[in-house]
Design an enzyme around this catalytic site. Structure first.
Site, mmCIF file in Angstrom:
data_model
loop_
_atom_site.group_PDB
_atom_site.id
_atom_site.type_symbol
_atom_site.label_atom_id
_atom_site.label_comp_id
_atom_site.label_asym_id
_atom_site.label_seq_id
_atom_site.Cartn_x
_atom_site.Cartn_y
_atom_site.Cartn_z
ATOM 1 N N LYS A 101 0.820 -1.228 0.000
ATOM 2 C CA LYS A 101 0.000 0.000 0.000
ATOM 3 C C LYS A 101 0.843 1.263 0.000
ATOM 4 C CE LYS A 101 0.405 -2.250 3.909
ATOM 5 N NZ LYS A 101 -0.215 -2.883 5.005
ATOM 6 N N LYS A 201 -4.332 3.658 2.753
ATOM 7 C CA LYS A 201 -5.408 2.851 2.160
ATOM 8 C C LYS A 201 -6.601 3.714 1.759
ATOM 9 C CE LYS A 201 -4.023 -1.350 4.601
ATOM 10 N NZ LYS A 201 -4.100 -2.058 5.892
#
Ligand code: HSE
Length: 395
Positions: A101, A201
């Protein structure tokens, strides 16, 4: 044979190998008979006892220059050299699948454009929500909608810590150590508890939802380190749980995006999301609210998302969604499956037949209990010995 290389053989990388092995037959079937072969594993460590130990190398050049390698699976974590290797792989015409991520949030725009210009894929389903399918469903299944907002519990480690502290009275450090042992936490768990992981995220989700890149550096980010047990107790008295949320919303003034702990009312299903689980609510202008839920971290759940991306790329000719007709009866007799029953009765013999079960008195003078687990067949036989007012299966 589809040859791939895994970069980084830690929790997620080794999980990918495990899922590919464990589900080899069904994966091969989904690829019309083609097998996926892990040709190389890039890692500084050696794994002499692992069955793929002979594939381990420290030489990235060997991997990226091998024409047989069609796909690189980047599960290294951290920005460098993961970003550099991904870029090199794309430029060499390799597809890249990642769980990283940090790289997607910081360099996703560049890598996606690069992949497009080299006619390869850069897929990142595992970068958000662990095993929860969220990237592809948002992109494909919700394509009809203008996305209005995305709100999520996006970090398994912090949700796990909060749950352990609240429900088991564990102290913060103990809960964090457990999360580390279980493979949930980042190499540097400050990224979890200070909120950066959630922030990355929600930026990935917001970029996908609204179509323009959002840089985590521009997003307000708070973690859970300042939450006290008094805060939690007071919130509970008022009917709320405290959850670390990533939140992004399209407003007339622009995109509202934040990472911070929030009180979530007990009437919102997010308040009941416990342990390592994540949940994401996406609001589309046609569909309304859609909620995604599942394990947000951990070896096999994250590997599940990575391997699904691998399969997606490997399905060069996508098989249409289908099922086949079978003459054989493929359903089992439901009576052979293990179940538990909630039973309400007024039969005084019930306590003898179901000794060991906990009985509770009902207001109408009847009483209720939940059976131990057994096949429905055997439980029905046993229940025939008493007079039953109701018997309802327990999920
Ligand atoms: N440290 C991350 C978490 C791993 O706990 O959610 C999954 O991205």
């Amino acid at each position: 044979m589809i040859n791939i290389a895994i970069l980084g053989f830690g929790v997620v990388g080794s999980g990918v190998a495990e899922v590919l092995k464990q589900n080899a037959d069904s994966i091969t079937q989904k690829l019309s008979g083609e097998k996926i072969n892990i040709k190389y594993i890039l890692d500084k460590r050696t794994f002499p006892d692992h069955e793929l130990g002979d594939r381990v190398t420290t030489d990235f050049e060997k991997i990226v220059s091998d024409p047989e390698i069609v796909m690189i699976v980047e599960t290294m974590g951290g920005s460098h050299p993961a970003y550099d290797f991904s870029k090199q792989a794309i430029c060499a015409g390799k597809n890249v699948v990642t769980s990283n991520k940090e790289v997607v949030a910081n360099y996703g725009t560049e890598l996606l454009e690069l992949a497009k210009s080299h006619s390869v894929n850069y897929l990142f389903e595992a970068s958000v929500g662990g095993g929860i399918p969220i990237i592809r469903p948002m992109w494909e299944c919700l394509a009809a909608n203008k996305i209005q907002s995305v709100t999520g519990i996006l970090n398994g480690t912090t949700n796990f810590i909060l749950t352990k502290m609240i429900e088991e009275g564990m102290d913060f450090d103990e809960a964090l150590s457990l999360a580390q042992c279980l493979g949930y936490a980042e190499a540097n768990p400050a990224a979890d508890v200070e909120g950066m992981d959630t922030c990355r995220k929600i930026c990935i989700l917001a970029s996908l939802a609204f179509g323009t890149a959002i840089d985590p550096k521009n997003v307000h980010c708070e973690g859970i380190t300042k939450i006290s047990s008094e805060d939690v107790a007071a919130a509970e008295t008022l009917g709320y749980s405290i959850k670390l949320l990533g939140k992004a919303e399209k407003r007339a003034e622009g995109t509202y995006i934040i990472t911070a702990p929030h009180l979530v009312g007990y009437d919102n299903p997010m308040s009941g999301v416990r342990d390592v689980y994540n949940a994401i609510t996406v609001c589309g202008n046609a569909v309304g609210d859609v909620m995604f839920y599942g394990r947000g971290a951990g070896k096999l759940p994250t590997a599940s998302a990575v391997v699904s991306d691998i399969i997606d790329i490997a399905r060069v000719c996508k098989e249409p969604m289908t099922w086949t007709f079978s003459d054989e009866d493929t359903c089992m007799d439901h009576k052979n499956a293990p179940v538990r029953f909630f039973v309400r009765t007024n039969d005084p013999n019930a306590k003898d037949y179901f000794a060991g079960c906990v009985f509770c008195d009902c207001e109408d003078g009847t009483y209720a209990f939940i059976t131990d687990e057994d096949t429905e067949f055997k439980l029905s036989e046993k229940l025939n010995n008493i007079s039953v007012l109701s018997a309802i299966r327990v999920l």
